[in-house]
Design a protein around this motif. Structure first.
Motif, PDB file in Angstrom:
ATOM      1  N   CYS A  90      38.411  14.220  13.685  1.00  0.00           N
ATOM      2  CA  CYS A  90      38.821  13.262  14.701  1.00  0.00           C
ATOM      3  C   CYS A  90      40.600  13.297  14.777  1.00  0.00           C
ATOM      4  O   CYS A  90      41.298  13.713  15.706  1.00  0.00           O
ATOM      5  CB  CYS A  90      38.428  12.049  14.612  1.00  0.00           C
ATOM      6  SG  CYS A  90      36.732  12.068  14.648  1.00  0.00           S
ATOM      7  N   GLY A 118      35.107   8.503  15.775  1.00  0.00           N
ATOM      8  CA  GLY A 118      33.905   9.388  15.491  1.00  0.00           C
ATOM      9  C   GLY A 118      34.016  10.616  16.665  1.00  0.00           C
ATOM     10  O   GLY A 118      34.870  10.480  17.481  1.00  0.00           O
ATOM     11  N   ASN A 119      33.503  11.608  16.074  1.00  0.00           N
ATOM     12  CA  ASN A 119      33.554  12.985  16.594  1.00  0.00           C
ATOM     13  C   ASN A 119      32.087  13.249  17.364  1.00  0.00           C
ATOM     14  O   ASN A 119      31.018  13.238  16.788  1.00  0.00           O
ATOM     15  CB  ASN A 119      33.745  14.151  15.533  1.00  0.00           C
ATOM     16  CG  ASN A 119      33.856  15.398  15.963  1.00  0.00           C
ATOM     17  OD1 ASN A 119      34.305  15.722  17.188  1.00  0.00           O
ATOM     18  ND2 ASN A 119      32.928  16.422  15.451  1.00  0.00           N
ATOM     19  N   ALA A 120      32.493  13.250  18.676  1.00  0.00           N
ATOM     20  CA  ALA A 120      31.170  13.462  19.620  1.00  0.00           C
ATOM     21  C   ALA A 120      31.128  14.905  20.186  1.00  0.00           C
ATOM     22  O   ALA A 120      31.794  14.881  21.416  1.00  0.00           O
ATOM     23  CB  ALA A 120      31.216  12.340  20.518  1.00  0.00           C
ATOM     24  N   VAL A 153      26.550  10.973  16.478  1.00  0.00           N
ATOM     25  CA  VAL A 153      28.135  10.561  16.253  1.00  0.00           C
ATOM     26  C   VAL A 153      28.198   9.836  14.883  1.00  0.00           C
ATOM     27  O   VAL A 153      27.887   8.683  14.876  1.00  0.00           O
ATOM     28  CB  VAL A 153      28.665   9.974  17.210  1.00  0.00           C
ATOM     29  CG1 VAL A 153      30.261   9.448  17.304  1.00  0.00           C
ATOM     30  CG2 VAL A 153      28.355  10.624  18.568  1.00  0.00           C
ATOM     31  N   GLY A 156      30.023   6.628  14.740  1.00  0.00           N
ATOM     32  CA  GLY A 156      29.729   6.351  16.030  1.00  0.00           C
ATOM     33  C   GLY A 156      29.442   4.884  16.543  1.00  0.00           C
ATOM     34  O   GLY A 156      30.287   4.240  17.351  1.00  0.00           O
ATOM     35  N   ALA A 159      32.698   2.956  15.694  1.00  0.00           N
ATOM     36  CA  ALA A 159      33.952   3.586  15.956  1.00  0.00           C
ATOM     37  C   ALA A 159      34.814   2.830  16.863  1.00  0.00           C
ATOM     38  O   ALA A 159      34.204   2.283  17.916  1.00  0.00           O
ATOM     39  CB  ALA A 159      33.815   5.099  16.190  1.00  0.00           C
ATOM     40  N   PHE A 162      36.951   7.745  20.103  1.00  0.00           N
ATOM     41  CA  PHE A 162      35.834   8.946  19.745  1.00  0.00           C
ATOM     42  C   PHE A 162      36.836  10.271  20.367  1.00  0.00           C
ATOM     43  O   PHE A 162      37.296   9.961  21.291  1.00  0.00           O
ATOM     44  CB  PHE A 162      34.827   8.826  20.772  1.00  0.00           C
ATOM     45  CG  PHE A 162      34.013   7.492  20.475  1.00  0.00           C
ATOM     46  CD1 PHE A 162      32.979   7.571  19.484  1.00  0.00           C
ATOM     47  CD2 PHE A 162      34.284   6.237  20.978  1.00  0.00           C
ATOM     48  CE1 PHE A 162      32.348   6.222  19.297  1.00  0.00           C
ATOM     49  CE2 PHE A 162      33.529   5.375  20.690  1.00  0.00           C
ATOM     50  CZ  PHE A 162      32.552   5.266  19.791  1.00  0.00           C
ATOM     51  N   VAL A 164      35.885  13.287  21.973  1.00  0.00           N
ATOM     52  CA  VAL A 164      34.719  13.791  22.704  1.00  0.00           C
ATOM     53  C   VAL A 164      34.886  15.253  23.623  1.00  0.00           C
ATOM     54  O   VAL A 164      35.831  15.444  23.948  1.00  0.00           O
ATOM     55  CB  VAL A 164      34.337  12.779  23.851  1.00  0.00           C
ATOM     56  CG1 VAL A 164      33.293  13.325  24.846  1.00  0.00           C
ATOM     57  CG2 VAL A 164      34.090  11.467  23.449  1.00  0.00           C
ATOM     58  N   ARG A 184      36.999   2.749  22.426  1.00  0.00           N
ATOM     59  CA  ARG A 184      35.632   2.059  22.721  1.00  0.00           C
ATOM     60  C   ARG A 184      35.688   1.162  23.810  1.00  0.00           C
ATOM     61  O   ARG A 184      34.583   1.111  24.456  1.00  0.00           O
ATOM     62  CB  ARG A 184      35.384   1.320  21.405  1.00  0.00           C
ATOM     63  CG  ARG A 184      33.825   0.893  21.275  1.00  0.00           C
ATOM     64  CD  ARG A 184      33.616   0.080  20.029  1.00  0.00           C
ATOM     65  NE  ARG A 184      32.186  -0.434  19.975  1.00  0.00           N
ATOM     66  CZ  ARG A 184      31.503   0.290  19.249  1.00  0.00           C
ATOM     67  NH1 ARG A 184      31.668   1.777  18.668  1.00  0.00           N
ATOM     68  NH2 ARG A 184      30.042   0.185  19.029  1.00  0.00           N
ATOM     69  N   ALA A 191      28.093   2.663  22.755  1.00  0.00           N
ATOM     70  CA  ALA A 191      27.736   3.442  21.555  1.00  0.00           C
ATOM     71  C   ALA A 191      26.486   2.815  21.090  1.00  0.00           C
ATOM     72  O   ALA A 191      26.168   1.782  21.255  1.00  0.00           O
ATOM     73  CB  ALA A 191      28.832   2.981  20.658  1.00  0.00           C
ATOM     74  N   LEU A 208      26.272   8.378  21.653  1.00  0.00           N
ATOM     75  CA  LEU A 208      27.441   7.617  22.528  1.00  0.00           C
ATOM     76  C   LEU A 208      27.026   7.969  23.993  1.00  0.00           C
ATOM     77  O   LEU A 208      26.727   9.203  24.253  1.00  0.00           O
ATOM     78  CB  LEU A 208      28.749   8.420  22.051  1.00  0.00           C
ATOM     79  CG  LEU A 208      29.851   7.774  22.997  1.00  0.00           C
ATOM     80  CD1 LEU A 208      30.215   6.683  22.746  1.00  0.00           C
ATOM     81  CD2 LEU A 208      31.077   8.743  22.560  1.00  0.00           C
TER      82      LEU A 208
END
Length: 375
Positions: A90, A118-120, A153, A156, A159, A162, A164, A184, A191, A208
């Motif tokens: 991220c 968070g990595n989505a 995520v 997630g 978080a 994100f 995305v 967020r 989420a 997510l």
């Protein structure tokens, strides 16, 4: 290649390992904001990030070495994984590809621990096959409108922001994927709650959902259509520096096994005097040192700007598969105690298992290796 560590880095390694080992045991189901701030105070959330934003400015090799110390000291691999995913999947895409106003707004908060990221990218039908993403990003004036659901995520549910990945041009394949930074509180962002899982339990992971979510074009990371390349670059960081934590786990586990083999007596002698035990531990040391050297070589090449695709994949496979094997050996060595939660041995096995899956499965890494070898 010279892998001798200067005194300041060695001192920092020892400090991280010692302080992480002294942190109180996890009482809550998931890590807390207080624990997250401890990670930030140790500098663990900004090791490779530029100093201008609160990071340490380290390269891949020094970063990997210090993340190993975190894995060595901490008994909570869920927290280790969460912090590493936050940083490498991220924060680093923002640091390396975002425009300056976005970097200046986001990176200090990620380094300080004020924000969790968070990595989505993963979806129900797009895990390893990221070219099958269905989340869309449609340009509308100065915004993009995002719609879709991300399935897994890490961080997630808690978080604040994100990263995305979405399809901005479905006619271009992997060249039609773009990356975005979403906060967020953005309307249309929802989420989901944490999913129950066998491993890395203290790191919450969930869905997510994005519904008509408007994101300013200024929050796009990199150029439109560059998302696939940005993601692959982030995976280089994950496959080296995140996986380095598992070298720390193996070192910690081997130390426990050696102590147990020396002190546990059966048939009036320490079990370590049996070749069936001593040879297993010797093999565990070989696995650890081989994985460690492969990783350091990959990181050194990355720091030199050399092509390291083969090296990164080799290191990822070696560390993840050796961590699983070493944890299995530890369970056997401890016998009945090895499957009791109170000893923590079975937990290391559970936490090792997903390392062969996340950041690209072992099968994917072998495919990459085969291509790099000309097959």
């Amino acid at each position: 290649m010279d892998f001798r560590w200067d005194s300041s880095l060695a001192s920092q390694y020892n400090r991280i390992a010692a302080e992480a080992a002294d942190w109180p045991r996890q009482k809550e189901k998931f890590y807390t904001r207080a624990q997250w701030r401890r990670c930030a105070a140790l500098g663990l959330l900004g090791l490779p990030l530029p100093r201008a934003y609160g990071g340490s400015g380290y390269g891949a090799l020094a970063t990997a070495r210090l993340i190993e110390a975190f894995g060595l000291g901490s008994r909570d691999m869920g927290l280790v994984f969460a912090a590493a995913a936050h940083t490498f999947a991220c924060a680093m895409p923002v640091a390396e590809y975002a425009e300056e106003p976005l970097r200046a707004r986001v990176l200090p908060k990620l380094c300080s621990g004020e924000w969790i990221a968070g990595n989505a990218i993963s979806e129900a039908e797009a895990g390893s096959d990221v070219n099958s993403l269905r989340t869309t990003a449609v340009r509308d004036g100065d915004d993009y409108v995002l719609n879709g659901t991300k399935s897994f995520v890490s961080n997630g549910p808690v978080a604040d922001v994100f990263v995305v990945y979405a399809v901005s041009d479905p006619t271009l394949g992997h060249l039609g994927i773009s990356a975005f930074l979403l906060e967020r509180g953005t309307p249309g962002v929802a989420a989901g709650g944490p999913k129950a899982k066998a491993s890395l339990r203290s790191c919450p992971a969930g869905e997510l959902m994005l519904k008509d979510c408007r994101v300013p074009a200024s929050h796009r990371i990199g150029a439109e259509g560059s998302g696939a390349g940005i993601f692959q670059r982030s995976m280089q960081w994950e496959r080296t520096c995140l996986l380095s934590a598992y070298n720390g786990l193996m070192e910690r586990l081997l130390t426990r096994c050696l102590e147990h083999a020396a002190n546990r007596r059966q048939f009036n002698r320490p079990i370590g005097t049996n070749q069936a035990v001593s040879h297993r531990l010797a093999d565990a040391r070989i696995r650890l040192e081989a994985a460690r050297l492969l990783l350091w070589q990959a990181c050194w090449k990355l720091d030199q700007g050399e092509r390291a695709v083969l090296d990164v994949s080799m290191a990822k496979v070696a560390i993840s598969e050796n961590a699983v094997q070493t944890a299995l050996e530890a369970v056997h060595l401890f016998g009945g105690a090895g499957i009791l939660e109170e000893t923590g041995i079975e937990g290391t096995l559970r936490d090792a298992l997903p390392s062969t899956i996340f950041s690209g499965t072992s099968e994917m890494q072998r495919e990459i290796m085969a291509r790099e070898m000309g097959l």
